[in-house]
Design a protein around this motif. Structure first.
Motif, PDB file in Angstrom:
ATOM      1  N   LEU A   1       0.671  -1.176   0.367  1.00  0.00           N
ATOM      2  CA  LEU A   1       0.010  -0.653  -0.283  1.00  0.00           C
ATOM      3  C   LEU A   1       1.334   1.218  -0.234  1.00  0.00           C
ATOM      4  CD1 LEU A   1      -2.900   1.227  -0.023  1.00  0.00           C
ATOM      5  CD2 LEU A   1      -2.546   0.991   3.079  1.00  0.00           C
ATOM      6  N   LEU A   2       1.775   1.319   1.010  1.00  0.00           N
ATOM      7  CA  LEU A   2       2.675   1.961   1.057  1.00  0.00           C
ATOM      8  C   LEU A   2       3.888   2.196  -0.236  1.00  0.00           C
ATOM      9  CD1 LEU A   2       3.942   2.503   4.754  1.00  0.00           C
ATOM     10  CD2 LEU A   2       2.242   4.146   3.242  1.00  0.00           C
ATOM     11  N   GLY A   3       3.974   1.441  -0.698  1.00  0.00           N
ATOM     12  CA  GLY A   3       5.362   1.068  -1.710  1.00  0.00           C
ATOM     13  C   GLY A   3       4.350   2.308  -2.707  1.00  0.00           C
ATOM     14  N   SER A   4       2.741   1.775  -3.705  1.00  0.00           N
ATOM     15  CA  SER A   4       2.032   2.096  -4.330  1.00  0.00           C
ATOM     16  C   SER A   4       1.947   3.433  -4.352  1.00  0.00           C
ATOM     17  CB  SER A   4       0.795   1.200  -4.412  1.00  0.00           C
ATOM     18  OG  SER A   4      -0.427   1.575  -5.455  1.00  0.00           O
ATOM     19  N   ALA A   5       1.629   3.785  -3.280  1.00  0.00           N
ATOM     20  CA  ALA A   5       1.257   5.582  -2.833  1.00  0.00           C
ATOM     21  C   ALA A   5       2.333   6.381  -3.324  1.00  0.00           C
ATOM     22  CB  ALA A   5       0.437   4.969  -1.547  1.00  0.00           C
ATOM     23  N   VAL A   6       3.511   5.687  -3.134  1.00  0.00           N
ATOM     24  CA  VAL A   6       4.853   6.522  -2.953  1.00  0.00           C
ATOM     25  C   VAL A   6       5.166   6.306  -4.798  1.00  0.00           C
ATOM     26  CG1 VAL A   6       7.340   6.459  -2.219  1.00  0.00           C
ATOM     27  CG2 VAL A   6       5.673   6.729  -0.517  1.00  0.00           C
ATOM     28  N   LEU A   7       4.893   5.209  -4.917  1.00  0.00           N
ATOM     29  CA  LEU A   7       5.569   5.913  -6.629  1.00  0.00           C
ATOM     30  C   LEU A   7       4.489   5.964  -7.307  1.00  0.00           C
ATOM     31  CD1 LEU A   7       6.380   2.092  -6.453  1.00  0.00           C
ATOM     32  CD2 LEU A   7       8.066   3.505  -7.102  1.00  0.00           C
ATOM     33  N   SER A   8       3.206   6.130  -6.644  1.00  0.00           N
ATOM     34  CA  SER A   8       2.178   6.948  -7.347  1.00  0.00           C
ATOM     35  C   SER A   8       2.415   8.704  -7.630  1.00  0.00           C
ATOM     36  CB  SER A   8       0.718   6.858  -6.265  1.00  0.00           C
ATOM     37  OG  SER A   8       0.594   5.790  -7.027  1.00  0.00           O
ATOM     38  N   VAL A   9       3.025   8.942  -6.545  1.00  0.00           N
ATOM     39  CA  VAL A   9       2.465  10.439  -6.589  1.00  0.00           C
ATOM     40  C   VAL A   9       4.042  10.742  -6.708  1.00  0.00           C
ATOM     41  CG1 VAL A   9       4.400  12.070  -4.984  1.00  0.00           C
ATOM     42  CG2 VAL A   9       2.786  10.447  -4.379  1.00  0.00           C
TER      43      VAL A   9
ATOM     44  N   GLU B   1      -1.839 -15.379  -2.966  1.00  0.00           N
ATOM     45  CA  GLU B   1      -2.477 -15.540  -2.404  1.00  0.00           C
ATOM     46  C   GLU B   1      -1.520 -13.859  -3.021  1.00  0.00           C
ATOM     47  OE1 GLU B   1      -1.802 -19.407   0.171  1.00  0.00           O
ATOM     48  OE2 GLU B   1      -0.330 -17.150   1.014  1.00  0.00           O
ATOM     49  N   ALA B   2      -0.830 -13.532  -2.782  1.00  0.00           N
ATOM     50  CA  ALA B   2       0.382 -12.019  -3.180  1.00  0.00           C
ATOM     51  C   ALA B   2      -0.153 -10.955  -3.907  1.00  0.00           C
ATOM     52  CB  ALA B   2       1.708 -13.115  -3.318  1.00  0.00           C
ATOM     53  N   LEU B   3      -0.136 -12.113  -5.370  1.00  0.00           N
ATOM     54  CA  LEU B   3      -1.072 -11.450  -6.292  1.00  0.00           C
ATOM     55  C   LEU B   3      -2.491 -10.743  -5.357  1.00  0.00           C
ATOM     56  CD1 LEU B   3      -1.220 -13.669  -9.583  1.00  0.00           C
ATOM     57  CD2 LEU B   3      -0.060 -11.883  -8.967  1.00  0.00           C
ATOM     58  N   ALA B   4      -3.123 -11.318  -4.867  1.00  0.00           N
ATOM     59  CA  ALA B   4      -4.572 -10.434  -4.150  1.00  0.00           C
ATOM     60  C   ALA B   4      -4.521  -9.256  -3.498  1.00  0.00           C
ATOM     61  CB  ALA B   4      -5.444 -11.744  -3.651  1.00  0.00           C
ATOM     62  N   VAL B   5      -3.240  -9.667  -2.906  1.00  0.00           N
ATOM     63  CA  VAL B   5      -3.081  -8.304  -1.835  1.00  0.00           C
ATOM     64  C   VAL B   5      -2.846  -7.616  -2.193  1.00  0.00           C
ATOM     65  CG1 VAL B   5      -1.185  -8.390   0.277  1.00  0.00           C
ATOM     66  CG2 VAL B   5      -2.710 -10.291   0.004  1.00  0.00           C
ATOM     67  N   SER B   6      -1.390  -7.829  -3.519  1.00  0.00           N
ATOM     68  CA  SER B   6      -0.906  -6.849  -4.463  1.00  0.00           C
ATOM     69  C   SER B   6      -1.523  -6.004  -5.289  1.00  0.00           C
ATOM     70  CB  SER B   6       0.179  -7.716  -5.325  1.00  0.00           C
ATOM     71  OG  SER B   6      -0.396  -8.162  -6.503  1.00  0.00           O
ATOM     72  N   LEU B   7      -2.908  -6.426  -5.696  1.00  0.00           N
ATOM     73  CA  LEU B   7      -3.764  -6.032  -5.954  1.00  0.00           C
ATOM     74  C   LEU B   7      -4.301  -4.674  -4.902  1.00  0.00           C
ATOM     75  CD1 LEU B   7      -5.240  -9.146  -8.472  1.00  0.00           C
ATOM     76  CD2 LEU B   7      -4.248  -6.580  -9.179  1.00  0.00           C
ATOM     77  N   LEU B   8      -4.719  -5.267  -4.562  1.00  0.00           N
ATOM     78  CA  LEU B   8      -6.200  -4.071  -3.043  1.00  0.00           C
ATOM     79  C   LEU B   8      -4.971  -3.238  -3.410  1.00  0.00           C
ATOM     80  CD1 LEU B   8      -8.287  -3.793  -1.846  1.00  0.00           C
ATOM     81  CD2 LEU B   8      -7.790  -5.662   0.160  1.00  0.00           C
ATOM     82  N   GLY B   9      -3.996  -3.863  -2.333  1.00  0.00           N
ATOM     83  CA  GLY B   9      -3.132  -2.827  -1.684  1.00  0.00           C
ATOM     84  C   GLY B   9      -2.571  -1.483  -2.775  1.00  0.00           C
TER      85      GLY B   9
ATOM     86  N   ALA C   1      -3.917  -0.716  -5.589  1.00  0.00           N
ATOM     87  CA  ALA C   1      -5.205  -0.484  -5.997  1.00  0.00           C
ATOM     88  C   ALA C   1      -5.605   0.520  -5.004  1.00  0.00           C
ATOM     89  CB  ALA C   1      -6.667  -1.264  -6.362  1.00  0.00           C
ATOM     90  N   LEU C   2      -5.399   0.430  -3.526  1.00  0.00           N
ATOM     91  CA  LEU C   2      -5.697   1.370  -2.480  1.00  0.00           C
ATOM     92  C   LEU C   2      -4.860   2.991  -2.833  1.00  0.00           C
ATOM     93  CD1 LEU C   2      -7.539  -0.478  -0.057  1.00  0.00           C
ATOM     94  CD2 LEU C   2      -8.498   0.962  -1.585  1.00  0.00           C
ATOM     95  N   GLY C   3      -3.558   2.442  -2.600  1.00  0.00           N
ATOM     96  CA  GLY C   3      -1.904   3.181  -2.547  1.00  0.00           C
ATOM     97  C   GLY C   3      -2.443   4.208  -3.472  1.00  0.00           C
TER      98      GLY C   3
END
Length: 857
Positions: free
Chosen positions: A24-32, A327-335, A337-339
């Motif tokens: 989640l945090l990685g996706s947020a920072v990379l989104s920035v 399992e990893a793909l499911a968690v990564s898609l959610l994290g 997308a929310l990031g």
């Protein structure tokens, strides 16, 4: 396996929290970073003063590397910070093109209105206003709403917004400053843009004759606007004009490209955003991969018994691998997308700070498109997928007949491959550090090595973590055993479970080492810069102004009897040729530049020349800082190729190399040489050395300040860091904060996951007679060991890189480490690690031991 993976996620939500938070945090920072990158690539601005011109001819504001083999990748072009002039002799060629009705020249000069308070009025968005020739209004949509055009030498037309701030109407007299003391002008008219209350940049219009006189630039203008014959195809006209010009240094622009020609800050901010986003994204991506792999490995290792049971029941290695991957793909898609929305919110919070440090315009609006969102989610998915595939390898190495036996007891010794890999990495760290020590002041190589060294060091510690846990406990064990019961249990736990200790310590080392390297590298550079400034500045006073100072101000101050010497200083940025790369392409490096008067320079400035002499500085020569000399590979007597801020090529002889480049500039020119190639033709400051025993110096200088509104007089002791240094420091601290926050959350989740997985262990201790208070004391001792090993290891891991940085900028191996900052980094990470271990332990101890020991593992 997909159904089993989804059931596992539902039943073991806590085990995936660490991975989810990291993604989640990685996706947020990379989104920035993605938003800033897209904003930099799409940097544009609709034209205002050029909006009525069908085609605009302006200077090419970017310098591209020359040469290069066919098919080689083009290097990122470097922005030119000064406006590139357009020679007026091309006007005839443009006029001869079919479809051209007229060609209009735009000439810009500095011009600020003095407000009722006695200081310069800020223009729109806080940017100083500029003056232009009245005929250039034909290029735009400005229309007179009051009065008439200026005709005399003391007549002016203001835009409506500026006139309102000046409280001036037609017929009023306003004080206006350009390159000399303020003069009175009569307002003959007010202009406005249709449907817009205020322009993006405030403007003042003079008569054409006065503007040319003020510009004092024969044979060149800022831009040429081409007005087409009605019905002419604009695209075809632009191609014909470009063909007629044949000038590689000129751009032919249409559409929003005309806005880039009008507003230089748009293109400059685009390049800045590209560099900033690339630097932050690269570091965060590396940390993201490391953190996700660490948390996922920990989550899978805590399910050894479950994985072993699946193998024993007949699950193939491929099925186990697919389950973990699903399992990893499911968690990564959610994290991921929310990031994305979190990253958009962070971008909105950052834009004002970016504008405050001059990295982007004050009216900067980020471009929010689908590509950064897709990139952030894709990066999260690929990171999690790769980590899952790597993590699944160890589980699949377990033979079904041995699975349950291995799951019952944790394997303490690292595998042979892991040990060999760790040793090779350790040798690489030693080799890189040794190479850095042998460079002897090659700053470019030392800085590059330092940036890579900390990453390789942290990876080495992570790989050898279980092996390093044992010697760490030999050091920390005696401290823990001072408490005979709870401390003894803590020491025994860490000794018996080196992998668990390594899993807790590694994120701490990551957080501390990266944060310490970024922060202390900046403090080392800042301290060196401050020292060089204060040691090299021999002037007693410095006069400066936000909009610049007329070159005549220095001469005016020199005429004071209380002044021993005064010299104007003009600053800019130039590009140097640092040879060619492997493809034969010219490598351009951006260098700060200053122009000074070499006569009696020692009275006000000591750049500490180590080779050559600054007294030989002239129109065809330059002096280089040691850093610039290292990057360009040049010394006294050599010739160096440079491109000035307006793109003009210069081949100059190096007459000196000096040591105080950090405090002043990388390249030093003769004053007039650099001044002639700046947009404003104004000095940045004036250095003043007072005469010994002079009386009334302060009063005389204050009178100068009064005659030149907007100027600021500073004493030598009150000189602070340059704005560019402040901006660089803020960017570095932002990067350190992101890494520390990101890794800090990982520290917390890792500690929480480690503690939560020990519910059966706590139950056994309590059934054996240990009280909840004793268990909590044991956890505090364990946390103390983790914190000491992690924080100490983090600072040690950052030490080699910091030594190289210090050698690069100061020549000394001792970096500047402020004690309070050091305590802040250590305290923040220690608090997170301790709370993340103690809070879950307190929650687990609320469950009765009989219920806890029978709970599902």
């Amino acid at each position: 396996m997909l159904r089993l993976a989804l059931q596992t996620l539902k039943a073991r939500k806590g085990g995936f929290v660490g991975t989810f938070v990291a993604l989640l945090l990685g996706s947020a920072v990379l989104s920035v970073c993605g938003v800033l990158l897209e904003s930099g690539l799409r940097a544009s601005q609709p034209p205002e003063r050029y909006a009525a011109a069908d085609v605009v001819v302006a200077g090419h504001q970017q310098a591209k590397s020359s040469g290069g083999t066919r098919g080689s990748t083009a290097a990122l072009p470097q922005p030119l910070v000064e406006r590139v002039p357009v020679p007026t002799d091309v006007e005839g060629r443009i006029t001869a093109v079919d479809g051209v009705a007229d060609v209009v020249a735009d000439i810009g000069v500095p011009a600020q209105v003095i407000g009722p308070s006695g200081g310069p009025l800020p223009g729109a968005h806080g940017v100083p206003s500029t003056g232009h020739n009245w005929s250039s209004t034909r290029m735009g949509t400005y229309r007179l709403v009051q009065g008439r055009a200026p005709t005399g030498h003391h007549e002016v037309v203001l835009d409506a917004g500026l006139a309102a701030r000046a409280r001036a109407t037609v017929g009023d007299s306003v004080s206006l400053t350009s390159r000399s003391v303020p003069e009175r002008f009569r307002v003959t008219g007010v202009v406005a843009l249709p449907g817009s209350p205020s322009p993006r940049r405030s403007v003042v219009f003079f008569s054409d004759e006065l503007t040319r006189h003020m510009a004092a630039r024969e044979g060149a203008v800022d831009a040429l606007g081409v007005l087409a014959v009605p019905g002419t195809d604009t695209g075809r006209l632009a191609r014909d004009v470009a063909q007629a010009l044949g000038e590689p240094g000129l751009d032919v622009r249409t559409g929003d490209g005309r806005g880039e020609a009008e507003f230089l800050d748009v293109a400059a901010s685009g390049s800045t955003l590209l560099l900033l986003a690339s630097a932050v994204a690269g570091n965060v991506l590396l940390v993201n991969v490391f953190v996700v792999a660490s948390t996922m490995s920990l989550a899978v290792s805590q399910r050894r018994r479950e994985t072993a049971l699946l193998r024993a029941l007949g699950a193939t290695p491929g099925q186990v691998r697919r389950m973990l991957t699903a399992e990893a793909l499911a968690v990564s898609l959610l994290g991921g997308a929310l990031g994305w929305p979190l990253g958009v919110a962070l971008t909105g919070a950052l834009k004002d700070r970016l504008a405050g440090y001059g990295l982007v315009p004050a009216d900067f609006q980020p471009s929010i498109g689908p590509l950064p969102a897709a990139g952030a989610v894709l990066t999260a998915v690929l990171t999690a997928y790769t980590a899952a595939r790597v993590t699944a390898r160890r589980a699949n190495r377990i033979r079904p007949t041995e699975a349950l036996g291995e799951a019952a007891d944790e394997r303490t010794a690292p595998g042979r491959r892991r040990v060999i890999t760790g040793i090779l990495l350790a040798l690489a760290v030693a080799g890189m550090f040794t190479m850095g020590l042998t460079q002897q002041g090659d700053i470019a190589v030392l800085t590059g090595l330092a940036n890579s060294l900390v990453l390789v060091t942290v990876i080495t510690v992570a790989v050898l973590g279980p092996l390093l846990s044992r010697p760490a406990m030999r050091v920390l064990g005696p401290l823990l055993r001072t408490s005979r019961v709870t401390g003894y249990l803590a020491a025994a736990n860490h000794t018996a479970h080196p992998r668990r200790l390594a899993a807790a310590v590694t994120p701490l080392i990551l957080a501390v080492s990266f944060a310490a390297t970024v922060v202390f590298a900046q403090t080392t550079v800042q301290r060196a810069s401050d020292d060089q400034t204060h040691q090299g500045l021999k002037a007693d006073h410095v006069l400066s102004a936000a909009g610049g100072l007329a070159p005549g101000v220095a001469a005016e101050i020199r005429g004071l009897k209380q002044v021993r010497h005064a010299t104007g200083v003009v600053t800019s940025t130039v590009l140097g040729s640092a040879g060619t790369d492997g493809d034969g392409r010219e490598q351009l490096v951006s260098l700060s530049a200053q122009g000074v008067e070499p006569q009696r320079l020692d009275d006000v400035l000591d750049l500490k020349p180590s080779r050559g002499s600054l007294t030989r500085l002239g129109a065809d020569s330059v002096a280089l800082s040691a850093d610039a000399a290292s990057q360009l590979g040049r010394g006294p007597g050599d010739t160096v190729r440079l491109r000035l801020g307006d793109g003009s090529p210069v081949t100059a002889t190096v007459v000196a190399v000096y040591e105080r480049g950090l405090g002043f500039a990388d390249v030093t020119f003769e004053h007039r040489t650099l001044l002639a190639h700046t947009t404003s033709r104004l000095d940045t400051s004036v250095l003043i050395r007072t005469a010994p025993g002079a009386v009334g110096t302060e009063a005389a200088l204050k009178e100068i300040v009064r005659r030149h509104p907007g100027t600021v007089l500073q004493d030598r002791a009150t000189m602070g860091p340059h704005r560019q240094q402040e901006a660089n420091a803020w960017v570095n601290y932002l990067l350190a904060g992101l890494i520390l926050a990101y890794a800090g959350v990982t520290v917390a989740t890792t500690q929480a996951m480690n503690t939560t997985a020990r519910h059966r262990e706590f139950a056994v201790l309590r059934l054996a007679g240990t009280t909840p208070a004793q268990v909590m004391r044991m956890m505090r001792w364990e946390s103390l060991a983790v914190v000491m090993a992690g924080v100490g290891g983090g600072f040690l891991a950052s030490a080699p890189a910091l030594v190289l940085v210090s050698l690069a900028v100061t020549g000394s191996p001792w970096p500047t480490v402020p004690p309070l900052v050091c305590l802040a980094i250590a305290g923040a990470t220690a608090a997170l690690a301790t709370l993340a271990a103690l809070v879950p332990a307190r929650v687990l101890l609320r469950t009765r031991p009989v219920e806890a020991i029978g709970a599902r593992q």
